[in-house]
Design a protein around this motif. Structure first.
Motif, PDB file in Angstrom:
ATOM      1  N   ASP A 162       0.826  -1.198   0.000  1.00 28.84           N
ATOM      2  CA  ASP A 162       0.000   0.000   0.000  1.00 28.84           C
ATOM      3  C   ASP A 162       0.863   1.252   0.000  1.00 28.84           C
ATOM      4  N   TYR A 163       1.920   1.232   0.802  1.00 26.05           N
ATOM      5  CA  TYR A 163       2.808   2.385   0.866  1.00 26.05           C
ATOM      6  C   TYR A 163       3.520   2.602  -0.461  1.00 26.05           C
ATOM      7  N   GLN A 164       3.963   1.527  -1.084  1.00 26.76           N
ATOM      8  CA  GLN A 164       4.659   1.657  -2.369  1.00 26.76           C
ATOM      9  C   GLN A 164       3.729   2.214  -3.434  1.00 26.76           C
ATOM     10  N   ALA A 165       2.484   1.758  -3.457  1.00 23.66           N
ATOM     11  CA  ALA A 165       1.518   2.283  -4.422  1.00 23.66           C
ATOM     12  C   ALA A 165       1.262   3.765  -4.172  1.00 23.66           C
ATOM     13  N   TYR A 166       1.148   4.137  -2.896  1.00 26.70           N
ATOM     14  CA  TYR A 166       0.949   5.543  -2.547  1.00 26.70           C
ATOM     15  C   TYR A 166       2.146   6.380  -2.983  1.00 26.70           C
ATOM     16  N   ALA A 167       3.364   5.884  -2.717  1.00 28.13           N
ATOM     17  CA  ALA A 167       4.575   6.618  -3.088  1.00 28.13           C
ATOM     18  C   ALA A 167       4.682   6.778  -4.603  1.00 28.13           C
ATOM     19  N   ASP A 168       4.338   5.737  -5.347  1.00 27.74           N
ATOM     20  CA  ASP A 168       4.378   5.814  -6.812  1.00 27.74           C
ATOM     21  C   ASP A 168       3.369   6.836  -7.335  1.00 27.74           C
TER      22      ASP A 168
END
Length: 148
Positions: free
Chosen positions: A76-82
């Motif tokens: 979830d964090y990686q998707a948000y960061a992207d």
């Protein structure tokens, strides 16, 4: 008593013990027993800290490592960061186009930066700016008549 309260209690105890040891050292006369009293004070502080107990069973709180799921939030964090990086890139491209005097509406949809130009004559300049600055972000240029 929570873990933070226990840590605060231990920290306060250590500070009080160190202050008491410092006061004793100040009033201890200068003689050959100074290293001995220093060693005794350090041992006193260490044993006092080891004997400090919180009100919850006399032990520091235990962390249940198996209850934590470290991989749960990473995706979830990686998707948000992207998504945040793409939005920032699209905003920066809009600023670059505006600084160059090109009137355009920059939107981000489906991971693709769409640039809607108000004037089709600005397309070559806009394309050169996008080619030089968009990096890995896919960009599409549309003119006023091309927009859906």
């Amino acid at each position: 008593m929570t873990a933070l309260d226990t840590l605060r209690s231990i920290a306060l105890g250590v500070c009080v013990l160190c202050a008491a040891g410092g006061v004793i050292q100040i009033f201890w006369p200068e003689n050959g027993y100074k290293p001995v009293i220093n060693t005794v004070l350090v041992l006193y502080i260490v044993t006092s800290v080891l004997q400090m107990r919180g009100s919850a069973g006399g032990r520091l709180p235990q962390i249940q490592w198996d209850a934590l799921q470290p991989e749960a939030g990473i995706a979830d964090y990686q998707a948000y960061a992207d998504r945040l990086a793409q939005e920032s890139s699209a905003a920066a491209l809009g600023s670059l186009l505006a600084d160059a005097g090109i009137e355009a509406e920059v939107t981000l949809s489906g991971g693709v930066c769409r640039v809607l130009l108000a004037d089709a004559a600005d397309e070559p300049r806009a394309r050169s700016i996008l080619d030089a600055n968009c990096g890995t972000l896919p960009c599409e240029i549309e003119t006023g008549g091309d927009a859906p």
